[in-house]
Design an enzyme around this catalytic site. Sequence first.
Site, PDB file in Angstrom:
ATOM      1  N   LYS A 138       0.845  -1.202   0.000  1.00 38.24           N
ATOM      2  CA  LYS A 138       0.000   0.000   0.000  1.00 38.24           C
ATOM      3  C   LYS A 138       0.880   1.251   0.000  1.00 38.24           C
ATOM      4  O   LYS A 138       0.609   2.218  -0.704  1.00 38.24           O
ATOM      5  CB  LYS A 138      -0.941  -0.001   1.218  1.00 38.24           C
ATOM      6  CG  LYS A 138      -2.073  -1.012   1.088  1.00 38.24           C
ATOM      7  CD  LYS A 138      -2.901  -1.174   2.351  1.00 38.24           C
ATOM      8  CE  LYS A 138      -3.844  -2.375   2.189  1.00 38.24           C
ATOM      9  NZ  LYS A 138      -4.682  -2.632   3.360  1.00 38.24           N
ATOM     10  N   GLN A 169      -5.670  -1.216   9.295  1.00 36.07           N
ATOM     11  CA  GLN A 169      -5.330  -2.538   8.763  1.00 36.07           C
ATOM     12  C   GLN A 169      -5.913  -3.634   9.664  1.00 36.07           C
ATOM     13  O   GLN A 169      -5.737  -3.605  10.885  1.00 36.07           O
ATOM     14  CB  GLN A 169      -3.792  -2.672   8.669  1.00 36.07           C
ATOM     15  CG  GLN A 169      -3.317  -3.969   8.059  1.00 36.07           C
ATOM     16  CD  GLN A 169      -3.705  -4.111   6.585  1.00 36.07           C
ATOM     17  OE1 GLN A 169      -3.557  -3.192   5.803  1.00 36.07           O
ATOM     18  NE2 GLN A 169      -4.223  -5.277   6.221  1.00 36.07           N
ATOM     19  N   ASP A 226     -11.467   2.106   2.738  1.00 31.17           N
ATOM     20  CA  ASP A 226     -11.889   0.721   2.486  1.00 31.17           C
ATOM     21  C   ASP A 226     -13.394   0.582   2.230  1.00 31.17           C
ATOM     22  O   ASP A 226     -13.846  -0.476   1.785  1.00 31.17           O
ATOM     23  CB  ASP A 226     -11.504  -0.166   3.679  1.00 31.17           C
ATOM     24  CG  ASP A 226     -10.013  -0.504   3.678  1.00 31.17           C
ATOM     25  OD1 ASP A 226      -9.470  -0.755   2.592  1.00 31.17           O
ATOM     26  OD2 ASP A 226      -9.408  -0.527   4.768  1.00 31.17           O
TER      27      ASP A 226
END
Length: 271
Positions: free
Chosen positions: A46, A89, A111
Amino acid sequence: MILIDGKKYRDELLEEYKKKVEDLSISLAIIQVGNNEASNLYITNKIKYSSQVGINVEYFNLDTEDEKEVEELINQLNENDNITGIILQSPTPNMNYDRLAEMIDSKKDVDGFTKENIYKLYMKEEAIIPCTVKGIIKLLDHYNIPISGSNICIIGRGNIVGKPLALALTNRDATVTLCHSKTKKLKDITKKADIIISAVGKPNMITEDMVKKDFVGIDVGINKVNGKTVGDFDFENIKDKASYITPVPGGVGPMTIAMIIDNLIEMAEKN
Ligand code: NDP
């Protein structure tokens, strides 16, 4: 058979994104709790691809079991106008991931996991779409594979892929059958599907006898077999029956990373 090349398309998109990011000032905050090995790898990627297109990344690795510390950091980042998007995460060991992820401002929810974004997707309103879901749809569109009116069988009803994907494809006028571990006669369903999307996490889940000729195969699964990364498809034995098919690795995975950047650009343009 046409092999769907997610890596090539990702690289093309990254070039486009680089130009867009030049005109925007984008900062991504990534929060990791603990030191999960798989998470380390995802985060490295990422950071790598976001930096490559000119996005500033602020990485916070918290070595704590105190949920309050994570809450405080999320609150600070929510209020910080310099931060465009936030990724928490998964997993967050010994903490309630869903509760913490819900604390992220839905406008900064890269997300697309917050209730507000999921509800907007449900209502077919403009929403931040979960990255893997968006990546799959982008791949289908890029290869001009029709979605509207197609019979699409999704296997796996997880919150990150299967369920939101069923909503997003229904919004695009597909006829979706969402299958899972309790589905009876799965083969009867997959055999009729124009597009099969597997998000299960079991190698050789989809075999040659389960697919019709000229089907489109999208393999989301990531499995390790004898040190090799494979998907859910019995790839070697089904590929010749496919009109289009994704490999693993090199299909859906690269698109997921690209869509993080896509979502960030969308957020920066909007906010
Ligand atoms: P989940 O564990 O949330 O979901 C797995 C789903 O598979 C469940 O709905 C489960 O059914 C179903 N399932 C399990 N066994 C069977 C079976 N025998 N027949 C039919 N359905 C079955 O996983 P995720 O959605 O998070 O991930 C799925 C896979 O996708 C994993 O391999 C993961 O690594 C990969 N992945 C890949 C990404 C990428 O970018 N390429 C991104 C995210 C995930 P039930 O609900 O009944 O238990």
